[in-house]
Design an enzyme around this catalytic site. Sequence first.
Site, mmCIF file in Angstrom:
data_model
loop_
_atom_site.group_PDB
_atom_site.id
_atom_site.type_symbol
_atom_site.label_atom_id
_atom_site.label_comp_id
_atom_site.label_asym_id
_atom_site.label_seq_id
_atom_site.Cartn_x
_atom_site.Cartn_y
_atom_site.Cartn_z
ATOM 1 N N LEU A 1 0.845 -1.195 0.000
ATOM 2 C CA LEU A 1 0.000 0.000 0.000
ATOM 3 C C LEU A 1 0.879 1.243 0.000
ATOM 4 O O LEU A 1 0.905 2.006 0.954
ATOM 5 C CB LEU A 1 -0.944 -0.016 1.210
ATOM 6 C CG LEU A 1 -2.064 -1.050 1.145
ATOM 7 C CD1 LEU A 1 -2.992 -0.919 2.345
ATOM 8 C CD2 LEU A 1 -2.881 -0.900 -0.118
ATOM 9 N N HIS A 2 1.599 1.418 -1.103
ATOM 10 C CA HIS A 2 2.393 2.642 -1.204
ATOM 11 C C HIS A 2 1.473 3.774 -1.690
ATOM 12 O O HIS A 2 0.272 3.577 -1.767
ATOM 13 C CB HIS A 2 3.644 2.431 -2.059
ATOM 14 C CG HIS A 2 3.375 2.367 -3.528
ATOM 15 N ND1 HIS A 2 4.340 2.640 -4.461
ATOM 16 C CD2 HIS A 2 2.252 2.078 -4.222
ATOM 17 C CE1 HIS A 2 3.818 2.506 -5.660
ATOM 18 N NE2 HIS A 2 2.569 2.157 -5.550
ATOM 19 N N LEU A 3 2.028 4.921 -2.000
ATOM 20 C CA LEU A 3 1.194 6.102 -2.184
ATOM 21 C C LEU A 3 0.052 5.963 -3.196
ATOM 22 O O LEU A 3 -1.085 6.313 -2.918
ATOM 23 C CB LEU A 3 2.063 7.308 -2.557
ATOM 24 C CG LEU A 3 1.329 8.659 -2.562
ATOM 25 C CD1 LEU A 3 0.651 8.919 -1.236
ATOM 26 C CD2 LEU A 3 2.292 9.773 -2.862
ATOM 27 N N PRO B 1 -1.621 3.206 -4.552
ATOM 28 C CA PRO B 1 -2.746 2.388 -4.105
ATOM 29 C C PRO B 1 -3.405 2.944 -2.845
ATOM 30 O O PRO B 1 -4.629 2.851 -2.689
ATOM 31 C CB PRO B 1 -2.136 1.016 -3.840
ATOM 32 C CG PRO B 1 -0.688 1.190 -3.906
ATOM 33 C CD PRO B 1 -0.390 2.425 -4.664
#
Lengths: 549, 87
Positions: free
Chosen positions: B14-16, B18
């Site tokens: 869950l990086h920026l 997504p």
Amino acid sequence: MLKTNFTKITVGKAVIIKEKETQKYQKKNRDYIREEKKFFDVLKKVKKEIDIKIKDESKSKEEKDLLKSSQFILCDENLVEEVVLKIKEGKSLYISVEEVFDKYISAFSDLEDEYFSERANDLYDLKKYLLEKINYKKEKIKTNEEFIAIANNLGISFFDKVELSKLRGIIVERGTYNSHLCILARSYNIPILIKKDALNIIKDGEYIGIDEENKEILLNLSLEDFLKVKEVKAKTQKKLKKEVFTKDNKRVNILANIEDIKILDFKYIEEIEGIGLFRSEYLLKEKILSEDEQFKIYAKLVEVFKNKELTIRTFDIGGDKIFSCLNVDEEECDFLGLRGIRLGLNKLKDLYKTQLKALFRASVYGKIRILFPFVSIFEEIEELKCLIKEIRLELNDAFEEKNIKLGIMIETPTALILADKLAKEVDFFSIGTNDLLQYISATKRTNSSVSYLYSDYNLGFLRSLIYLKEILKNIDIEISVCGDIVLNKHIFFFLMSLGIKKYSVSPYQISKIQGYVEDYSEDKYKEIVEKVRTFSKEEEVKTYLTSIC
Amino acid sequence: MKSEKVKIINSNGLHLRPAGTLCREALKFESKIEIVFNNIRANAKSVLSVLGACIKQGDEVLVEVKGKDEDEALISIIELLKKENLE
């Protein structure tokens, strides 16, 4: 005496840009309801501005990704709530935003992962942007000689406050080379250095140099060195040439793509051969302009480019270019829906008519070429000509027929296939490679999962251009290409071997493409087209083109 | 209050990007939506708080929803997080 390579150095007078003392302290009994409202107004305005920038075709993918991340952060519930809380505590809007952002910036900077320190940087850029909006001061930085700007850090609005033609370089103390500031500097071809303590090392008014390759600042330049660098720079600088020829002396025209009249401030405006594409829809970014307002702009351009070439494309609205003031349905006007001429002859007919009237009136001042976007069937040209007939009657005699030329974009598959029929109705074609690639390869260019299909080397796309040439075998019509694909030297050579002699790119890329032209020779590369026709796979095209150019 | 566990498949966790997509979806609902992971409670409507939880591919998280539209919200968020190409 300088030891390093003179050509890789930029020199100029150091001008220290100080952060102005902003009104950070809140007055007593500050009306927090008003501050809260101002916060939401600023948020709304910034989101809108970023939205417009994301839709701007000329921006690099790098910059667009950054902007999209900024949009997400501006919607962050926690961040917004925290700012509102601080405002309710009595703090000024400026300081509330600053404190909340600083908290996140420091939290992210502390995390080990490099990914997070880059996000901290994005937050810093966004913070600066917001704070400048909150304390908006439209002062231009005045300079009378070529200078290098030195600051602790700069916001992206810095580029709007300076005379770009005099800005030779930038040195900032903080940030990373992937920051928004750096991305913009690179797009303007302005060297930028990040050096801690720069403000302690450099004195305001001193003559300094930037060695971008070795990331060094050159201080205490002697007058001799300074002049020597300037002399070498002047000789080797890829200036824009007024005319450019291939190795076998064939003339090729490289013109400029623009979205507004900022081009009038462009350093090399004298050298530009003309405007190959004026994306007029960007005039409608904020509001709908009246006929007179538009006429003034078009007339000015016609005058400035009187002895050169000027092509204005009529409003190309739809797809990913939909501005809020236009009141059109996004879904109805999407990539495969009502866009370009379809919209102009349908829901936005009045707007279109107004534009055409303004364009026709401008013809009194000189030659003007009007380009119609997104034509896909013959009937559209007939309808257009009817519209133009109406306009001629309404304008009475307030236009100069002989100054007007009409053309269409070849960007839909059917326009390409019907090219021979359409050629009889207009004066010129302009191939919009961005959209043509999209529609011919059946991919949406904004969809990242199919980006492998939206490739410069897509064989179906390249072949379609070969077919276009064949369809127009016995027809003589002027063809030009406007589109990013021209920046790819391989494809540029392919287009040249198809016989296309006119291109239009961003003003900052003209000298690069002029370089390509000078490397091309009709004799040497004439078999490119035949060779490409025999291939089935992208790999084959890439290998072949890489081997020969 | 409703909750459900889900394993993150997306290759970049869950990086920026997504997180932003998740946030945009979460904001559509009235309910309070939290992503619980490693003792951290991240507000799904705050990109920065989800980002700060450093959720990676393969991590199992608990989605907790509380409010009027909690049923639809939970279904929607779980479905989103199950996607492979979440960007």
